[in-house]
Design an enzyme around this catalytic site. Sequence first.
Site, PDB file in Angstrom:
ATOM      1  N   GLY A  73       0.808  -1.217   0.000  1.00  0.00           N
ATOM      2  CA  GLY A  73       0.000   0.000   0.000  1.00  0.00           C
ATOM      3  C   GLY A  73       0.843   1.270   0.000  1.00  0.00           C
ATOM      4  O   GLY A  73       0.515   2.251  -0.672  1.00  0.00           O
ATOM      5  N   THR A  74       1.929   1.259   0.736  1.00  0.00           N
ATOM      6  CA  THR A  74       2.767   2.457   0.835  1.00  0.00           C
ATOM      7  C   THR A  74       3.328   2.835  -0.534  1.00  0.00           C
ATOM      8  O   THR A  74       3.248   3.999  -0.954  1.00  0.00           O
ATOM      9  CB  THR A  74       3.912   2.204   1.843  1.00  0.00           C
ATOM     10  OG1 THR A  74       3.320   1.893   3.110  1.00  0.00           O
ATOM     11  CG2 THR A  74       4.811   3.422   1.990  1.00  0.00           C
ATOM     12  N   GLN A 181      -7.830  -0.462   3.200  1.00  0.00           N
ATOM     13  CA  GLN A 181      -8.661  -1.137   4.204  1.00  0.00           C
ATOM     14  C   GLN A 181      -9.967  -1.689   3.643  1.00  0.00           C
ATOM     15  O   GLN A 181     -10.669  -2.420   4.338  1.00  0.00           O
ATOM     16  CB  GLN A 181      -8.969  -0.171   5.371  1.00  0.00           C
ATOM     17  CG  GLN A 181      -7.758   0.154   6.234  1.00  0.00           C
ATOM     18  CD  GLN A 181      -7.260  -1.028   7.073  1.00  0.00           C
ATOM     19  OE1 GLN A 181      -7.974  -2.011   7.302  1.00  0.00           O
ATOM     20  NE2 GLN A 181      -6.028  -0.945   7.527  1.00  0.00           N
ATOM     21  N   HIS A 203      -1.799  -7.931   2.518  1.00  0.00           N
ATOM     22  CA  HIS A 203      -1.838  -8.475   3.887  1.00  0.00           C
ATOM     23  C   HIS A 203      -3.045  -8.026   4.698  1.00  0.00           C
ATOM     24  O   HIS A 203      -3.217  -8.453   5.833  1.00  0.00           O
ATOM     25  CB  HIS A 203      -0.531  -8.155   4.628  1.00  0.00           C
ATOM     26  CG  HIS A 203      -0.287  -6.710   4.934  1.00  0.00           C
ATOM     27  ND1 HIS A 203      -0.350  -6.223   6.217  1.00  0.00           N
ATOM     28  CD2 HIS A 203       0.034  -5.656   4.160  1.00  0.00           C
ATOM     29  CE1 HIS A 203      -0.055  -4.922   6.200  1.00  0.00           C
ATOM     30  NE2 HIS A 203       0.185  -4.553   4.956  1.00  0.00           N
ATOM     31  N   THR A 239      12.780  -7.351 -10.479  1.00  0.00           N
ATOM     32  CA  THR A 239      12.221  -8.695 -10.704  1.00  0.00           C
ATOM     33  C   THR A 239      10.974  -8.878  -9.841  1.00  0.00           C
ATOM     34  O   THR A 239      10.977  -8.560  -8.654  1.00  0.00           O
ATOM     35  CB  THR A 239      13.284  -9.770 -10.378  1.00  0.00           C
ATOM     36  OG1 THR A 239      14.404  -9.524 -11.219  1.00  0.00           O
ATOM     37  CG2 THR A 239      12.763 -11.171 -10.606  1.00  0.00           C
ATOM     38  N   CYS A 329       1.721   1.609  12.902  1.00  0.00           N
ATOM     39  CA  CYS A 329       2.968   2.378  12.905  1.00  0.00           C
ATOM     40  C   CYS A 329       3.173   3.104  14.224  1.00  0.00           C
ATOM     41  O   CYS A 329       4.283   3.418  14.597  1.00  0.00           O
ATOM     42  CB  CYS A 329       2.962   3.409  11.793  1.00  0.00           C
ATOM     43  SG  CYS A 329       2.093   2.850  10.360  1.00  0.00           S
TER      44      CYS A 329
HETATM   45  C1  LIG Z   1      -5.055   2.829   5.030  1.00  0.00           C
HETATM   46  C2  LIG Z   1      -3.685   2.270   4.827  1.00  0.00           C
HETATM   47  N1  LIG Z   1      -2.925   2.744   3.839  1.00  0.00           N
HETATM   48  C3  LIG Z   1      -1.694   2.270   3.600  1.00  0.00           C
HETATM   49  C4  LIG Z   1      -1.159   1.269   4.372  1.00  0.00           C
HETATM   50  C5  LIG Z   1       0.237   0.774   4.076  1.00  0.00           C
HETATM   51  O1  LIG Z   1       0.207  -0.464   3.434  1.00  0.00           O
HETATM   52  P1  LIG Z   1       1.524  -1.395   3.436  1.00  0.00           P
HETATM   53  O2  LIG Z   1       1.720  -1.834   4.833  1.00  0.00           O
HETATM   54  O3  LIG Z   1       1.187  -2.527   2.512  1.00  0.00           O
HETATM   55  O4  LIG Z   1       2.641  -0.575   2.897  1.00  0.00           O
HETATM   56  C6  LIG Z   1      -1.919   0.730   5.423  1.00  0.00           C
HETATM   57  C7  LIG Z   1      -1.384  -0.349   6.289  1.00  0.00           C
HETATM   58  O5  LIG Z   1      -1.051  -0.180   7.415  1.00  0.00           O
HETATM   59  C8  LIG Z   1      -3.216   1.257   5.659  1.00  0.00           C
HETATM   60  O6  LIG Z   1      -3.977   0.795   6.658  1.00  0.00           O
END
Ligand SMILES: Cc1ncc(COP(=O)(O)O)c(C=O)c1O
Length: 382
Positions: A73-74, A181, A203, A239, A329
């Site tokens: 997600g990040t 989410q 995940h 890759t 986090c």
């Molecule tokens: C709303 C939201 N955005 C982004 C992320 C980040 O995703 P990732 O942990 O796959 O980088 C999270 C996960 O904690 C999230 O809850």
Amino acid sequence: MRSVKVYLDNAATTRPDPAVIAVMTETLEKTYGNPSSTHAFGIEARALIEKARKSIASLLHVSPAEIFFTSGGTEANNTALFCSVRDLGIKHIITSRIEHHAVLHTVEELAKNDGVEVSYVKLLPNGHVDLEDLEQLLATHEKTLVSLMHANNEISNILPLEKVAQLCEQYHAFFHSDTVQTMGHYPLHLQETKVDFVSCAGHKFHGPKGIGFLYINSKSRIRPFIFGGAQERNMRGGTENIYGIVGLAKAFELAHADMEIHHTHIQELKTYMIQQLRMHIPEVAFNGDAENKSLYTVLNVSLPETDMAEMLLFKLDIEGIAASGGSACSSGTSIGSHVLKAIQVNPQRPSVRFSFSKYNSIEDIDFCIEKLKEIYKSKVLA
Ligand SMILES: Cc1ncc(COP(=O)(O)O)c(C=O)c1O
């Protein structure tokens, strides 16, 4: 050794489904060719990736060419934001103070280094985005990207995605939504919802960590965020994480196959927990719009003041209950949650985020309530 363990931190991450582990293990063992190689080993690996992409795309009603695998997600959020500014002429970003740090910190960088103007849309007292303010901001700015999350990972509020997409279209703004989410928990029909970018992390729905994707509407053409080889049709060098991709697609398929069943089951757990908390913990309250437009997997509970607020999550952990204070986090306490601060939650009251999955049961909730009752013994209703 404690015997009972209850995992109520599914918004942080979920337990991988055994079927996901099985396909990943099989891929790891058998399909080790580099997907860019032109020999049979490479072709076999490439075929698995494209099959996964096709399956994900069909569940979202988009073209496979619009799905780009990322490390999660990040990276998906970073790509959408950075590349929109670089490639689409974005000069102004509208976002909110309750976005995930993967959006907020990226936007801060863009403001600092690229001179992007940032507007933080007003929030209503229940934490929802003030749509009138959003419209006002859209009407008074040009070259805008709106980045608003579909569901908040801490307070569970759900954004009216369609409505925001319509507003963006009306005012010719690009629209990115962090759907991390909600992916795998709600059906998304991205041909009908006019969104330019949405982000996904495997995940969060019983898939693997370190893999996700960014949907990029074919009309919103951006260049790579990560430069390198020609992988992901020249959009992301490196890759491919082939077993991650295969696991992500499997988790996505499973999530969609049984979505209604899981939705009903998990919503029941959440509703039951709300009832039980009201029954047994005096002065309990809920942060965000917990009982209305709310993600069914998350419940953010505001508990009565106590002199051991700092220790609450630790105490729950000792009892075998995993929950969190904010997003994963933050260090484990609610203190420091930018989301709770933004919606002006009383910092004297401890807040705990409980988040549920298909693997939770009513017994898990009962166990958690019992432990909370013990912690709040003196305040528990007779
Ligand atoms: C709303 C939201 N955005 C982004 C992320 C980040 O995703 P990732 O942990 O796959 O980088 C999270 C996960 O904690 C999230 O809850």
